[in-house]
Structures are given as structure tokens and as C-alpha cells.
Design a protein around this motif. Structure first.
Motif, PDB file in Angstrom:
ATOM      1  N   ILE A  59     -42.338 -80.573   4.677  1.00 15.97           N
ATOM      2  CA  ILE A  59     -41.548 -81.204   5.886  1.00 15.97           C
ATOM      3  C   ILE A  59     -39.909 -81.557   5.259  1.00 15.97           C
ATOM      4  CG2 ILE A  59     -41.054 -83.035   7.341  1.00 15.97           C
ATOM      5  CD1 ILE A  59     -44.053 -83.371   7.529  1.00 15.97           C
ATOM      6  N   ILE A  60     -39.870 -82.228   4.263  1.00 12.70           N
ATOM      7  CA  ILE A  60     -38.697 -82.548   3.669  1.00 12.70           C
ATOM      8  C   ILE A  60     -37.872 -81.411   3.308  1.00 12.70           C
ATOM      9  CG2 ILE A  60     -37.306 -83.984   2.191  1.00 12.70           C
ATOM     10  CD1 ILE A  60     -38.908 -85.650   4.186  1.00 12.70           C
ATOM     11  N   LYS A  61     -36.667 -80.964   3.905  1.00 10.79           N
ATOM     12  CA  LYS A  61     -36.090 -80.004   3.570  1.00 10.79           C
ATOM     13  C   LYS A  61     -34.510 -80.511   3.027  1.00 10.79           C
ATOM     14  CE  LYS A  61     -38.636 -76.745   5.357  1.00 10.79           C
ATOM     15  NZ  LYS A  61     -40.056 -77.498   5.732  1.00 10.79           N
ATOM     16  N   ASP A  62     -33.933 -79.770   2.346  1.00  7.62           N
ATOM     17  CA  ASP A  62     -32.546 -80.182   1.761  1.00  7.62           C
ATOM     18  C   ASP A  62     -31.748 -78.890   2.486  1.00  7.62           C
ATOM     19  OD1 ASP A  62     -33.546 -82.410   0.437  1.00  7.62           O
ATOM     20  OD2 ASP A  62     -33.162 -81.463  -1.642  1.00  7.62           O
ATOM     21  N   ILE A  63     -30.161 -79.026   2.079  1.00  5.74           N
ATOM     22  CA  ILE A  63     -29.390 -77.958   2.476  1.00  5.74           C
ATOM     23  C   ILE A  63     -28.535 -77.955   1.597  1.00  5.74           C
ATOM     24  CG2 ILE A  63     -27.864 -79.695   3.633  1.00  5.74           C
ATOM     25  CD1 ILE A  63     -27.486 -77.401   5.822  1.00  5.74           C
ATOM     26  N   ILE A  64     -27.970 -76.796   1.131  1.00  2.00           N
ATOM     27  CA  ILE A  64     -26.714 -76.453   0.228  1.00  2.00           C
ATOM     28  C   ILE A  64     -25.700 -75.720   1.373  1.00  2.00           C
ATOM     29  CG2 ILE A  64     -27.941 -74.042  -0.266  1.00  2.00           C
ATOM     30  CD1 ILE A  64     -26.624 -74.593  -3.061  1.00  2.00           C
ATOM     31  N   ILE A  65     -24.538 -76.264   1.085  1.00  2.63           N
ATOM     32  CA  ILE A  65     -23.158 -75.808   1.665  1.00  2.63           C
ATOM     33  C   ILE A  65     -22.287 -75.385   0.940  1.00  2.63           C
ATOM     34  CG2 ILE A  65     -21.507 -76.723   3.389  1.00  2.63           C
ATOM     35  CD1 ILE A  65     -23.299 -78.927   4.352  1.00  2.63           C
ATOM     36  N   THR A  66     -21.486 -74.290   1.157  1.00  2.05           N
ATOM     37  CA  THR A  66     -20.469 -74.025   0.540  1.00  2.05           C
ATOM     38  C   THR A  66     -19.312 -73.137   1.453  1.00  2.05           C
ATOM     39  OG1 THR A  66     -19.818 -72.366  -1.293  1.00  2.05           O
ATOM     40  CG2 THR A  66     -21.402 -71.611   0.197  1.00  2.05           C
ATOM     41  N   ILE A  67     -18.253 -73.140   1.121  1.00  6.34           N
ATOM     42  CA  ILE A  67     -17.215 -72.825   1.800  1.00  6.34           C
ATOM     43  C   ILE A  67     -16.212 -72.145   1.306  1.00  6.34           C
ATOM     44  CG2 ILE A  67     -17.309 -75.108   3.509  1.00  6.34           C
ATOM     45  CD1 ILE A  67     -14.854 -76.268   1.656  1.00  6.34           C
ATOM     46  N   GLU A  68     -15.175 -71.305   1.959  1.00  4.53           N
ATOM     47  CA  GLU A  68     -14.122 -70.555   1.372  1.00  4.53           C
ATOM     48  C   GLU A  68     -12.884 -71.003   2.249  1.00  4.53           C
ATOM     49  OE1 GLU A  68     -14.182 -68.903  -1.059  1.00  4.53           O
ATOM     50  OE2 GLU A  68     -16.135 -68.262  -1.428  1.00  4.53           O
ATOM     51  N   THR A  69     -11.829 -71.193   1.535  1.00  2.60           N
ATOM     52  CA  THR A  69     -10.844 -71.757   2.431  1.00  2.60           C
ATOM     53  C   THR A  69      -9.261 -71.171   1.853  1.00  2.60           C
ATOM     54  OG1 THR A  69     -10.089 -73.220   0.208  1.00  2.60           O
ATOM     55  CG2 THR A  69     -11.654 -73.996   2.059  1.00  2.60           C
ATOM     56  N   LEU A  70      -8.216 -71.366   2.284  1.00  5.01           N
ATOM     57  CA  LEU A  70      -6.849 -71.070   2.144  1.00  5.01           C
ATOM     58  C   LEU A  70      -5.849 -72.052   1.588  1.00  5.01           C
ATOM     59  CD1 LEU A  70      -6.008 -68.429   5.277  1.00  5.01           C
ATOM     60  CD2 LEU A  70      -6.532 -67.986   2.869  1.00  5.01           C
ATOM     61  N   SER A  71      -6.533 -72.952   1.058  1.00  4.60           N
ATOM     62  CA  SER A  71      -5.755 -74.110   0.350  1.00  4.60           C
ATOM     63  C   SER A  71      -6.939 -74.789  -0.423  1.00  4.60           C
ATOM     64  CB  SER A  71      -5.109 -75.122   1.337  1.00  4.60           C
ATOM     65  OG  SER A  71      -4.594 -76.159   0.764  1.00  4.60           O
ATOM     66  N   THR A  72      -6.533 -75.761  -1.408  1.00  3.87           N
ATOM     67  CA  THR A  72      -7.507 -76.581  -2.161  1.00  3.87           C
ATOM     68  C   THR A  72      -7.246 -77.968  -1.659  1.00  3.87           C
ATOM     69  OG1 THR A  72      -5.892 -76.855  -4.056  1.00  3.87           O
ATOM     70  CG2 THR A  72      -7.532 -75.068  -4.212  1.00  3.87           C
ATOM     71  N   SER A  73      -6.425 -78.253  -0.696  1.00  5.37           N
ATOM     72  CA  SER A  73      -6.186 -79.555  -0.313  1.00  5.37           C
ATOM     73  C   SER A  73      -7.264 -80.021   0.810  1.00  5.37           C
ATOM     74  CB  SER A  73      -4.918 -79.862   0.287  1.00  5.37           C
ATOM     75  OG  SER A  73      -4.863 -79.099   1.506  1.00  5.37           O
ATOM     76  N   TYR A  74      -7.573 -81.324   0.966  1.00  2.00           N
ATOM     77  CA  TYR A  74      -8.621 -81.737   1.768  1.00  2.00           C
ATOM     78  C   TYR A  74      -8.452 -81.377   3.267  1.00  2.00           C
ATOM     79  CZ  TYR A  74      -5.458 -84.990   4.008  1.00  2.00           C
ATOM     80  OH  TYR A  74      -4.482 -85.460   4.958  1.00  2.00           O
ATOM     81  N   ASP A  75      -7.211 -80.854   3.693  1.00  2.00           N
ATOM     82  CA  ASP A  75      -6.876 -80.310   5.006  1.00  2.00           C
ATOM     83  C   ASP A  75      -6.818 -78.873   4.915  1.00  2.00           C
ATOM     84  OD1 ASP A  75      -4.592 -80.190   3.671  1.00  2.00           O
ATOM     85  OD2 ASP A  75      -3.426 -81.140   5.114  1.00  2.00           O
ATOM     86  N   ALA A  76      -7.394 -78.408   4.115  1.00  2.00           N
ATOM     87  CA  ALA A  76      -7.507 -76.861   3.968  1.00  2.00           C
ATOM     88  C   ALA A  76      -7.996 -76.064   5.178  1.00  2.00           C
ATOM     89  CB  ALA A  76      -8.114 -76.202   2.768  1.00  2.00           C
ATOM     90  N   VAL A  77      -7.465 -74.982   5.506  1.00  2.00           N
ATOM     91  CA  VAL A  77      -7.883 -74.015   6.585  1.00  2.00           C
ATOM     92  C   VAL A  77      -8.954 -73.323   5.835  1.00  2.00           C
ATOM     93  CG1 VAL A  77      -7.643 -71.699   7.466  1.00  2.00           C
ATOM     94  CG2 VAL A  77      -5.579 -73.178   7.723  1.00  2.00           C
ATOM     95  N   VAL A  78     -10.302 -73.526   6.795  1.00  2.00           N
ATOM     96  CA  VAL A  78     -11.495 -73.134   6.362  1.00  2.00           C
ATOM     97  C   VAL A  78     -11.964 -71.400   7.024  1.00  2.00           C
ATOM     98  CG1 VAL A  78     -14.143 -73.465   6.197  1.00  2.00           C
ATOM     99  CG2 VAL A  78     -12.331 -75.292   6.075  1.00  2.00           C
ATOM    100  N   LEU A  79     -12.023 -70.707   5.813  1.00  2.00           N
ATOM    101  CA  LEU A  79     -12.322 -69.428   6.252  1.00  2.00           C
ATOM    102  C   LEU A  79     -13.873 -69.087   6.740  1.00  2.00           C
ATOM    103  CD1 LEU A  79     -10.189 -67.215   3.777  1.00  2.00           C
ATOM    104  CD2 LEU A  79      -9.609 -67.619   6.167  1.00  2.00           C
ATOM    105  N   GLN A  80     -14.361 -69.658   5.802  1.00  2.00           N
ATOM    106  CA  GLN A  80     -16.054 -69.373   5.926  1.00  2.00           C
ATOM    107  C   GLN A  80     -16.760 -70.685   5.575  1.00  2.00           C
ATOM    108  OE1 GLN A  80     -18.119 -66.658   3.313  1.00  2.00           O
ATOM    109  NE2 GLN A  80     -17.855 -65.381   5.051  1.00  2.00           N
ATOM    110  N   ILE A  81     -17.790 -71.054   6.296  1.00  2.00           N
ATOM    111  CA  ILE A  81     -18.770 -71.979   5.845  1.00  2.00           C
ATOM    112  C   ILE A  81     -20.295 -71.317   5.748  1.00  2.00           C
ATOM    113  CG2 ILE A  81     -20.255 -74.075   6.609  1.00  2.00           C
ATOM    114  CD1 ILE A  81     -17.791 -74.713   8.473  1.00  2.00           C
ATOM    115  N   GLY A  82     -20.762 -71.591   4.504  1.00  2.00           N
ATOM    116  CA  GLY A  82     -22.233 -70.967   4.518  1.00  2.00           C
ATOM    117  C   GLY A  82     -23.127 -72.110   4.029  1.00  2.00           C
TER     118      GLY A  82
END
Length: 183
Positions: free
Chosen positions: A12-35
Motif C-alpha cells: 500500500i505505502i507508495k512514495d513519489i519522486i519528483i523532478t522539474i526543468e526550469t528557465l531559472s535557478t531561483s525559487y520563482d523560476a518559470v517551470v517548463l516541465q514537471i515529472g
């Protein structure tokens, strides 16, 4: 929530892995992709994979940023990588809605499920800032966030970090590393 009537706790217990691609390295970056991928770290089974490409223009009204250094980084990527990230883009609102729906559908336990990120210090602030910009609450518990890269470095593993599609590769490496840890 998934039907769990015939499952054991380890199923039952599942984990998740998340990764992103952005157009900046700041916290308010435009996010191009979420996986993301939902998986069972005990059995090694990958239950579901999620990838969404986000239209950068739809993020302007939220004050998301682009920096020249990151744009230069993208210009140095392969044509295949760039096509992967810039194809079939949807609005940021639709993307976050789909992302949250994916997580709610597949995570059994908000309390016990861990949320692994490919680089916690990068992914977490950006994804939370993006969700906050849209008024979207975090679906997982922040105290359950973990960093894949820290785990991998402890076992001397290195991974290509240039494409969001390597999320599954990282997940497979994560599962192998956990099995080595408990062997």
C-alpha cells in the motif's frame, strides 16, 4: 484513493519522486516541465509515471522568472532534449491541477509516503513557490521530502541530470540503492 482491500501494508505505502526543468535557478523560476513517478520502495514496482510540459507564457502573470544563464544552458542541450521539454505545452493552471490530481490518485498515505526529489534544494522551493502562486496547497507533507542525490552520493552513484525523462532512471537507481542498503 486506491482500492486496498487485498493489499498488505508493504503493497500500500507508495512514495513519489519528483523532478522539474526550469528557465531559472531561483525559487520563482518559470517551470517548463514537471515529472513524477509513484513507486513502492519495498517491491520496486513503479505504479505510475507523470510528465507535463508547461507553457512559459502562462506563468508571466504570476511573476515567474527567466534568467539568461539558464537559457544559455538550454541552448547547449541536444535537439531531442529541447523538443522533449518544449512539446505539447499546457497552461500552468492546467499543469498543476493535473499534477495534484495524479498525486492524490496514486499516493495512499499523505502521512507515511515520502516525496523524493531529484535535488531537494532546487526542486522543493520552486515547486512550492509555483503551487503557492496558484493558491494550490501541497498534496504531500513537506516533512516527508527527501533528496535522491544525497542518497545516491552516499553510494557513489552518478546520474545524468539533463532531462526530466531520467526521473525513471533515477527511480530505478533509488530502488537498487535501497535494496543494497537493506541487503
Amino acid at each position: 484513493m486506491p482500492d486496498t482491500s487485498k493489499d498488505t501494508v508493504k503493497d500500500i505505502i507508495k512514495d513519489i519522486i519528483i523532478t522539474i526543468e526550469t528557465l531559472s535557478t531561483s525559487y520563482d523560476a518559470v517551470v517548463l516541465q514537471i515529472g513524477a513517478a509513484v513507486f513502492n520502495k519495498v517491491t520496486g514496482k513503479i505504479d505510475a509515471i507523470f510528465v507535463v510540459n508547461i507553457d512559459p507564457e502562462s506563468q508571466k502573470k504570476y511573476g515567474r522568472t527567466i534568467d539568461a544563464r539558464t537559457v544559455k544552458f538550454w541552448k547547449g542541450r541536444s535537439e531531442e532534449t529541447i523538443k522533449d521539454v518544449f512539446r505539447e505545452q499546457i497552461s500552468v493552471e492546467s499543469a498543476i491541477n493535473a499534477f495534484d490530481k495524479f498525486i492524490r490518485k496514486h499516493l495512499y498515505s499523505r502521512k507515511f509516503s515520502l516525496c523524493w526529489m531529484t535535488d531537494l534544494g532546487f526542486v522543493s522551493p520552486i515547486i512550492h513557490s509555483l503551487k503557492n502562486s496558484l493558491g494550490s496547497e501541497c498534496v504531500w507533507l513537506r516533512k516527508n521530502e527527501r533528496d535522491c542525490n544525497t542518497l545516491f552520493s552516499e553510494f557513489g552513484k552518478t546520474l545524468d541530470k539533463t532531462q526530466i525523462t531520467d526521473c525513471v532512471t533515477k527511480l530505478v537507481t533509488y530502488i537498487k540503492t535501497i535494496k543494497e542498503l537493506y541487503a
